[in-house]
Design a protein around this motif. Structure first.
Motif, PDB file in Angstrom:
ATOM      1  N   GLU A   2       3.395 -10.081 -13.277  1.00 59.56           N
ATOM      2  CA  GLU A   2       4.248 -11.267 -13.254  1.00 59.56           C
ATOM      3  C   GLU A   2       4.458 -11.761 -11.822  1.00 59.56           C
ATOM      4  O   GLU A   2       4.468 -12.969 -11.555  1.00 59.56           O
TER       5      GLU A   2
ATOM      6  N   SER B  82       3.359 -15.382 -10.418  1.00 61.09           N
ATOM      7  CA  SER B  82       4.389 -16.290  -9.910  1.00 61.09           C
ATOM      8  C   SER B  82       3.974 -16.906  -8.574  1.00 61.09           C
ATOM      9  O   SER B  82       4.489 -17.961  -8.189  1.00 61.09           O
TER      10      SER B  82
ATOM     11  N   ARG C 149      10.732  -9.229 -24.828  1.00 66.67           N
ATOM     12  CA  ARG C 149      10.799  -9.467 -23.382  1.00 66.67           C
ATOM     13  C   ARG C 149      11.685  -8.439 -22.696  1.00 66.67           C
ATOM     14  O   ARG C 149      11.365  -7.958 -21.607  1.00 66.67           O
ATOM     15  N   GLU C 150      12.799  -8.112 -23.333  1.00 68.66           N
ATOM     16  CA  GLU C 150      13.728  -7.153 -22.732  1.00 68.66           C
ATOM     17  C   GLU C 150      13.087  -5.783 -22.566  1.00 68.66           C
ATOM     18  O   GLU C 150      13.273  -5.120 -21.540  1.00 68.66           O
TER      19      GLU C 150
ATOM     20  N   ALA D  75      10.217  -5.872 -19.878  1.00 66.11           N
ATOM     21  CA  ALA D  75      10.711  -6.000 -18.506  1.00 66.11           C
ATOM     22  C   ALA D  75      10.917  -4.648 -17.834  1.00 66.11           C
ATOM     23  O   ALA D  75      10.978  -4.560 -16.606  1.00 66.11           O
TER      24      ALA D  75
ATOM     25  N   ALA E 104      12.927 -12.551 -27.646  1.00 63.27           N
ATOM     26  CA  ALA E 104      13.828 -12.014 -26.620  1.00 63.27           C
ATOM     27  C   ALA E 104      13.838 -10.492 -26.581  1.00 63.27           C
ATOM     28  O   ALA E 104      13.819  -9.888 -25.501  1.00 63.27           O
TER      29      ALA E 104
ATOM     30  N   SER F 152      12.252 -15.762 -15.825  1.00 68.64           N
ATOM     31  CA  SER F 152      13.254 -15.088 -16.662  1.00 68.64           C
ATOM     32  C   SER F 152      13.031 -13.582 -16.789  1.00 68.64           C
ATOM     33  O   SER F 152      13.896 -12.882 -17.312  1.00 68.64           O
ATOM     34  N   ILE F 153      11.891 -13.080 -16.319  1.00 65.82           N
ATOM     35  CA  ILE F 153      11.580 -11.660 -16.514  1.00 65.82           C
ATOM     36  C   ILE F 153      11.271 -10.931 -15.208  1.00 65.82           C
ATOM     37  O   ILE F 153      11.429  -9.718 -15.109  1.00 65.82           O
TER      38      ILE F 153
ATOM     39  N   GLU G 171       6.975 -14.220 -21.347  1.00 65.50           N
ATOM     40  CA  GLU G 171       8.068 -15.159 -21.607  1.00 65.50           C
ATOM     41  C   GLU G 171       7.939 -15.859 -22.955  1.00 65.50           C
ATOM     42  O   GLU G 171       8.923 -16.382 -23.476  1.00 65.50           O
TER      43      GLU G 171
ATOM     44  N   TYR H 138       6.596 -19.596 -12.794  1.00 63.89           N
ATOM     45  CA  TYR H 138       6.140 -18.587 -13.762  1.00 63.89           C
ATOM     46  C   TYR H 138       6.984 -17.315 -13.647  1.00 63.89           C
ATOM     47  O   TYR H 138       7.288 -16.861 -12.547  1.00 63.89           O
ATOM     48  N   GLY H 139       7.325 -16.755 -14.797  1.00 63.65           N
ATOM     49  CA  GLY H 139       7.994 -15.455 -14.844  1.00 63.65           C
ATOM     50  C   GLY H 139       9.427 -15.436 -14.374  1.00 63.65           C
ATOM     51  O   GLY H 139       9.980 -14.358 -14.111  1.00 63.65           O
TER      52      GLY H 139
ATOM     53  N   GLN I 249       5.695  -5.988 -14.251  1.00 60.23           N
ATOM     54  CA  GLN I 249       6.390  -6.732 -13.208  1.00 60.23           C
ATOM     55  C   GLN I 249       5.424  -7.114 -12.076  1.00 60.23           C
ATOM     56  O   GLN I 249       5.540  -8.191 -11.487  1.00 60.23           O
TER      57      GLN I 249
END
Length: 264
Positions: free
Chosen positions: A220, A224, A207-208, A211, A204, A233-234, A200, A230-231, A217
């Motif tokens: 993350e 979380s 991150r995209e 992801a 940007a 946005s992704i 994060e 945490y995490g 994932q």
């Protein structure tokens, strides 16, 4: 009466379970130079790997981006990734190392693969318990805020490892050098998994792209469960689970397609 028992669903399941248990015991004994202490080594090998990585990263003087413990921060990334790593690597080697067993009519390719998967699940569970005890002895609270989500994250990473492992096992059975190629790929996976950085915090566009990495994932998801918010946005849990299911079904379909050639 005996014949009826053997062809009954219960008899078939019992016979199948005996095959799996025999394969699991053989795996534990032969994986580490034929020693009788195979199960202890199956636990000790990934445990030592995790602890060495924790010590190295914790002693580099880096402040934990979240929380007060650098050891806990790195552990929440290393453990799920290593569960994925060990599951995929050892399943990948399953067919190639156990091909002579396929001469027995009762042993199927899927028996070899799933026997190894069960061993890795049991090993991962014991490794985590030992890490928990070590952290407790050092005064570090290893319990997550949400233990259910932490468990799901670990299982999802092992599902992903199972899917990757089955596909790579089929490839390695035909092209043994692929095992070396996949080991080299794992270095790239490690560097891009988010263990050593916070996705994060990146721009940007980075991150995209990150992801789209299913193993990131998983890291993350695990974090979380330890760090509030945490995490957000992704993290995409469905994406990781979809990868796990898709790779597993692809691997099983591929095994079905080339089964006859592998048995020759």
């Amino acid at each position: 009466m005996q014949d009826d028992y053997l062809i009954s669903p219960y008899g078939m399941l019992k016979a199948q379970w005996r095959v799996l248990v025999a394969l699991m015991l053989r795996d534990l004994k032969t994986r580490f130079f034929g020693t009788e202490w195979g199960f202890l080594l199956a636990i000790g090998w990934p445990l030592s790997h995790i602890l060495i990585l924790l010590v190295i990263n914790s002693q580099l003087g880096r402040a934990a981006p979240y929380g007060d413990s650098a050891a806990l921060w790195f552990a929440t990334g290393i453990i799920p990734f290593m569960a994925f790593n060990y599951m995929s690597r050892f399943i990948m080697m399953g067919i190639l190392l156990n091909k002579p067993l396929l001469l027995f009519p009762t042993v199927k390719i899927t028996d070899i693969l799933f026997a190894r998967a069960i061993v890795e699940v049991l090993s991962a569970g014991l490794v985590i318990l030992i890490v928990l005890v070590i952290f407790w002895a050092l005064g570090i609270d290893f319990m997550p805020i949400d233990i259910v989500q932490a468990s799901f994250a670990l299982l999802a990473m092992m599902l992903l490892g199972l899917g990757f492992g089955v596909i790579n096992a089929i490839i390695a059975a035909a092209l043994p050098f692929w095992m070396t190629g996949y080991a080299l790929c794992m270095i790239v996976f490690w560097m891009s998994s988010g263990i050593l950085f916070v996705p994060e915090a990146l721009p940007a566009f980075a991150r995209e792209w990150l992801a789209y990495l299913p193993y990131l994932q998983g890291v993350e998801w695990m974090r979380s469960a330890y760090y509030e918010g945490y995490g957000a946005s992704i993290l995409d849990k469905t994406y990781l689970l979809s990868w796990g299911v898709a790779t597993l079904f692809t691997g099983l379909a591929l095994e079905r397609l080339v089964r006859g050639r592998m048995l020759q």
